[in-house]
Design a protein around this motif. Structure first.
Motif, mmCIF file in Angstrom:
data_model
loop_
_atom_site.group_PDB
_atom_site.id
_atom_site.type_symbol
_atom_site.label_atom_id
_atom_site.label_comp_id
_atom_site.label_asym_id
_atom_site.label_seq_id
_atom_site.Cartn_x
_atom_site.Cartn_y
_atom_site.Cartn_z
ATOM 1 N N HIS A 7 12.241 -3.966 61.506
ATOM 2 C CA HIS A 7 10.855 -3.978 61.992
ATOM 3 C C HIS A 7 10.616 -5.111 62.985
ATOM 4 C CE1 HIS A 7 10.741 -1.078 58.841
ATOM 5 N NE2 HIS A 7 9.639 -0.606 59.385
ATOM 6 N N HIS A 12 0.802 3.016 62.319
ATOM 7 C CA HIS A 12 1.352 1.968 61.440
ATOM 8 C C HIS A 12 2.870 1.986 61.496
ATOM 9 C CE1 HIS A 12 1.939 -0.768 58.215
ATOM 10 N NE2 HIS A 12 0.666 -0.741 57.834
ATOM 11 N N SER A 39 4.713 -1.263 61.044
ATOM 12 C CA SER A 39 5.205 -2.637 60.854
ATOM 13 C C SER A 39 5.666 -2.919 59.430
ATOM 14 C CB SER A 39 4.062 -3.606 61.171
ATOM 15 O OG SER A 39 3.072 -3.495 60.171
ATOM 16 N N ALA A 40 6.327 -4.059 59.275
ATOM 17 C CA ALA A 40 6.592 -4.626 57.947
ATOM 18 C C ALA A 40 5.259 -5.097 57.364
ATOM 19 C CB ALA A 40 7.556 -5.793 58.075
ATOM 20 N N LEU A 41 5.169 -5.088 56.031
ATOM 21 C CA LEU A 41 3.911 -5.484 55.380
ATOM 22 C C LEU A 41 3.878 -6.958 54.984
ATOM 23 C CD1 LEU A 41 3.279 -2.440 52.998
ATOM 24 C CD2 LEU A 41 2.516 -2.782 55.352
ATOM 25 N N SER A 72 3.384 5.740 55.250
ATOM 26 C CA SER A 72 4.329 6.132 56.317
ATOM 27 C C SER A 72 4.350 7.657 56.529
ATOM 28 C CB SER A 72 5.699 5.492 56.058
ATOM 29 O OG SER A 72 6.763 6.324 55.982
ATOM 30 N N THR A 93 8.362 6.788 53.513
ATOM 31 C CA THR A 93 9.253 5.701 53.061
ATOM 32 C C THR A 93 8.423 4.625 52.354
ATOM 33 O OG1 THR A 93 9.160 4.925 55.350
ATOM 34 C CG2 THR A 93 11.178 6.008 54.654
ATOM 35 N N ASP A 121 8.861 -7.239 49.775
ATOM 36 C CA ASP A 121 8.357 -6.147 50.603
ATOM 37 C C ASP A 121 9.495 -5.170 50.836
ATOM 38 O OD1 ASP A 121 7.160 -4.484 52.445
ATOM 39 O OD2 ASP A 121 7.337 -5.902 54.119
ATOM 40 N N ALA A 158 10.696 -0.737 51.165
ATOM 41 C CA ALA A 158 10.389 0.691 51.177
ATOM 42 C C ALA A 158 10.681 1.248 49.791
ATOM 43 C CB ALA A 158 11.262 1.389 52.212
ATOM 44 N N ALA A 182 14.538 1.365 54.369
ATOM 45 C CA ALA A 182 13.597 1.828 55.398
ATOM 46 C C ALA A 182 14.330 2.768 56.351
ATOM 47 C CB ALA A 182 13.046 0.633 56.166
ATOM 48 N N ARG A 217 18.861 -15.099 43.671
ATOM 49 C CA ARG A 217 17.927 -15.576 44.688
ATOM 50 C C ARG A 217 16.593 -14.878 44.562
ATOM 51 N NH1 ARG A 217 16.504 -12.512 49.265
ATOM 52 N NH2 ARG A 217 18.060 -11.128 50.165
ATOM 53 N N SER A 265 12.500 -13.077 49.565
ATOM 54 C CA SER A 265 11.904 -13.954 50.597
ATOM 55 C C SER A 265 12.690 -15.233 50.833
ATOM 56 C CB SER A 265 10.413 -14.268 50.372
ATOM 57 O OG SER A 265 10.196 -14.991 49.192
ATOM 58 N N ARG A 314 15.926 -15.511 51.570
ATOM 59 C CA ARG A 314 16.757 -15.287 52.763
ATOM 60 C C ARG A 314 15.892 -15.381 54.025
ATOM 61 N NH1 ARG A 314 16.842 -12.084 56.574
ATOM 62 N NH2 ARG A 314 15.126 -10.924 55.633
ATOM 63 N N ARG A 315 14.712 -14.771 53.917
ATOM 64 C CA ARG A 315 13.814 -14.696 55.076
ATOM 65 C C ARG A 315 13.356 -16.082 55.517
ATOM 66 N NH1 ARG A 315 8.847 -13.634 55.602
ATOM 67 N NH2 ARG A 315 8.347 -13.393 53.392
HETATM 68 P P1 NDP Z 1 15.248 -4.059 51.670
HETATM 69 O O1 NDP Z 1 15.837 -2.965 50.854
HETATM 70 O O2 NDP Z 1 16.135 -4.891 52.493
HETATM 71 O O3 NDP Z 1 14.387 -4.973 50.667
HETATM 72 C C1 NDP Z 1 13.701 -6.023 51.182
HETATM 73 C C2 NDP Z 1 13.091 -6.878 50.095
HETATM 74 O O4 NDP Z 1 13.999 -7.138 49.032
HETATM 75 C C3 NDP Z 1 12.769 -8.221 50.702
HETATM 76 O O5 NDP Z 1 11.662 -8.768 50.034
HETATM 77 C C4 NDP Z 1 14.059 -8.986 50.429
HETATM 78 O O6 NDP Z 1 13.915 -10.394 50.529
HETATM 79 C C5 NDP Z 1 14.368 -8.531 49.033
HETATM 80 N N1 NDP Z 1 15.794 -8.632 48.702
HETATM 81 C C6 NDP Z 1 16.811 -8.050 49.354
HETATM 82 N N2 NDP Z 1 17.984 -8.371 48.740
HETATM 83 C C7 NDP Z 1 17.680 -9.171 47.696
HETATM 84 C C8 NDP Z 1 18.453 -9.829 46.687
HETATM 85 N N3 NDP Z 1 19.775 -9.713 46.643
HETATM 86 N N4 NDP Z 1 17.809 -10.572 45.764
HETATM 87 C C9 NDP Z 1 16.458 -10.689 45.800
HETATM 88 N N5 NDP Z 1 15.681 -10.086 46.723
HETATM 89 C C10 NDP Z 1 16.283 -9.340 47.663
HETATM 90 O O7 NDP Z 1 14.120 -3.567 52.678
HETATM 91 P P2 NDP Z 1 13.672 -2.095 53.068
HETATM 92 O O8 NDP Z 1 14.694 -1.522 53.972
HETATM 93 O O9 NDP Z 1 13.314 -1.335 51.850
HETATM 94 O O10 NDP Z 1 12.315 -2.418 53.892
HETATM 95 C C11 NDP Z 1 12.349 -3.248 55.033
HETATM 96 C C12 NDP Z 1 11.001 -3.339 55.672
HETATM 97 O O11 NDP Z 1 10.585 -2.079 56.132
HETATM 98 C C13 NDP Z 1 9.864 -3.859 54.802
HETATM 99 O O12 NDP Z 1 9.369 -5.031 55.425
HETATM 100 C C14 NDP Z 1 8.805 -2.757 54.837
HETATM 101 O O13 NDP Z 1 7.452 -3.205 54.911
HETATM 102 C C15 NDP Z 1 9.171 -2.044 56.115
HETATM 103 N N6 NDP Z 1 8.721 -0.647 56.097
HETATM 104 C C16 NDP Z 1 7.566 -0.318 56.757
HETATM 105 C C17 NDP Z 1 7.114 0.993 56.745
HETATM 106 C C18 NDP Z 1 5.821 1.388 57.384
HETATM 107 O O14 NDP Z 1 5.427 2.529 57.279
HETATM 108 N N7 NDP Z 1 5.115 0.517 58.043
HETATM 109 C C19 NDP Z 1 7.857 2.051 56.052
HETATM 110 C C20 NDP Z 1 9.029 1.576 55.360
HETATM 111 C C21 NDP Z 1 9.443 0.274 55.407
HETATM 112 P P3 NDP Z 1 14.452 -11.116 51.895
HETATM 113 O O15 NDP Z 1 13.539 -10.630 52.989
HETATM 114 O O16 NDP Z 1 14.366 -12.573 51.636
HETATM 115 O O17 NDP Z 1 15.864 -10.635 52.095
#
Ligand code: NDP
Ligand code: PYC
Length: 339
Positions: free
Chosen positions: A49, A121, A123-125, A145, A161, A179, A181, A186, A305, A308, A310-311
């Motif tokens: 995103h 819409h 974006s990431a939330l 979505s 998603t 955050d 999907a 996603a 961990r 958030s 990593r982020r």
């Molecule tokens: P992920 O499957 O990568 O999951 C992301 C979340 O899980 C983050 O909070 C991440 O933290 C956390 N995470 C990942 N790995 C670990 C771990 N090993 N231990 C603990 N926490 C972990 O993301 P998605 O692909 O599901 O989604 C990505 C983005 O897509 C989101 O921001 C979402 O809002 C966006 N999206 C938006 C849509 C829309 O319609 N607007 C539709 C679908 C998705 P960290 O970031 O620190 O890695």
């Protein structure tokens, strides 16, 4: 960094994003709200995103799927409910427009809901819930979505998603935020695999005939799977209901995605809930936030961990070194900026 990538300072990446958006018809306010979100995602290395989404924004404005100069309109619905009509524009400016009155409402009533309606819409939330937690609120956001995901046990796209994001304020550090999907990943992640010429792992998607696939193009033409089988699918259904019928907006299968394929309107809603801990705890907030810290410490003490973590690490790195994007994406963005 490899030969197929380029590094940009945050300032240069910001300017490129704004220029691409304004050159393609977005108003200054719309462009700035979009750029704040994609740049936050790129900075925190949330690539699905990040700046790549600018391509979707331009594609969508070109086919008439977004109103690029929309001015959002706020409506007071009830003591704890506020609605903002994006009027066909992007959800991001609508959220920003309603954010302060929403925070005031949450503080006044203890619990408040913001319904963003009629929004393009993409974006990431997490930037939204993180910004609310930075104001001391606990926040939950979700959006339906588009129909990209098969229900558990099904074979064809019906659910979105449907991401869900949560943020919790922490006394001495950035908020706890997750955050994700409710699909295994996603759709943007599948699209990034396709662009990079990489296959996707087994278990992410079905092809158009309902068979499992590791080919990203077949997955994009078919259906993603919900995460966690029936559990992820049920969460996804809840998101459709809260961010759709409850707030008077569309379900995922009633919308049209950013590529302009399929029938339906390109806009839908978002549901955001904010809770003020003071309303529950009065002067006991500090003690209870400290209690929550014990949970976070227990998790990291095991070597696990926090979502958030990593982020926030990526954020620090990007603030010092800038962001890295594929050269191909950079070339495409420059072409959109200088048509
Ligand atoms: P992920 O499957 O990568 O999951 C992301 C979340 O899980 C983050 O909070 C991440 O933290 C956390 N995470 C990942 N790995 C670990 C771990 N090993 N231990 C603990 N926490 C972990 O993301 P998605 O692909 O599901 O989604 C990505 C983005 O897509 C989101 O921001 C979402 O809002 C966006 N999206 C938006 C849509 C829309 O319609 N607007 C539709 C679908 C998705 P960290 O970031 O620190 O890695
Ligand atoms: O990545 O699944 C996704 C997505 C859908 C709409 C915006 N992002």
């Amino acid at each position: 960094m490899n030969d197929h990538q380029t590094r940009l300072s945050l300032e240069d990446a910001w300017t490129l994003s704004i220029d691409v958006l304004e050159q393609n018809g977005f108003s200054q306010d719309q462009a700035a709200a979009i750029a704040r979100s994609v740049m936050a995602a790129q900075r925190d290395e949330c690539h699905s995103h990040g700046m790549y989404r600018l391509l979707d924004c331009v594609r969508t404005v070109r086919y008439g799927g977004v109103e690029p100069r929309a001015v959002p309109e706020i409506h007071e619905k009830a003591p704890g409910v506020i609605s903002v009509d994006a009027r066909g524009g992007c959800s991001l400016l609508a959220f920003e427009t309603a954010r302060e009155p929403f925070i005031e409402k949450a503080r006044a009533t203890g619990v408040a809901v913001l319904a963003v309606k009629n929004a393009f819409h993409f974006s990431a939330l997490w930037p939204e819930v993180e910004s609310l937690a930075n104001q001391g609120l606990v926040a939950l956001a979700m959006t339906p979505s588009h129909a990209y995901v098969a229900p558990a046990g099904g074979h064809s796209p019906l659910l979105g998603t449907n991401p869900i994001a949560f943020a919790w304020p922490r006394p001495e550090s950035e908020p706890f935020v997750f955050d994700f999907a409710t699909s295994v990943v996603a759709r943007g992640e599948v699209e990034l695999h396709r662009r990079a010429g990489e296959s996707i792992p087994e278990g992410w998607a079905l092809d158009e005939t309902g068979q499992p696939t590791t080919d990203p193009s077949a997955a994009l033409a078919g259906a993603l799977l919900p995460f966690g089988g029936h559990k992820g699918a049920a969460l996804s259904i809840m998101i459709e209901l809260l961010a759709g019928p409850l707030i008077g907006d569309r379900l995922g299968h009633q919308t049209r995605p950013a590529d302009g394929s399929d029938e339906g309107a390109p806009q839908h809603g978002e549901f955001i809930l904010a809770m003020d801990p003071h309303a529950f705890l009065g002067t006991g907030v500090a003690t209870r936030l400290q209690q929550a810290e014990a949970l976070f410490e227990g998790i990291t003490a095991q070597g696990a961990r926090l979502p958030s973590q990593r982020r926030y690490g990526a954020r620090k790195r990007s603030q010092a070194e800038g962001v890295i994007i594929p050269q191909k994406l950079h070339d495409e963005l420059v072409k959109l900026r200088d048509p």
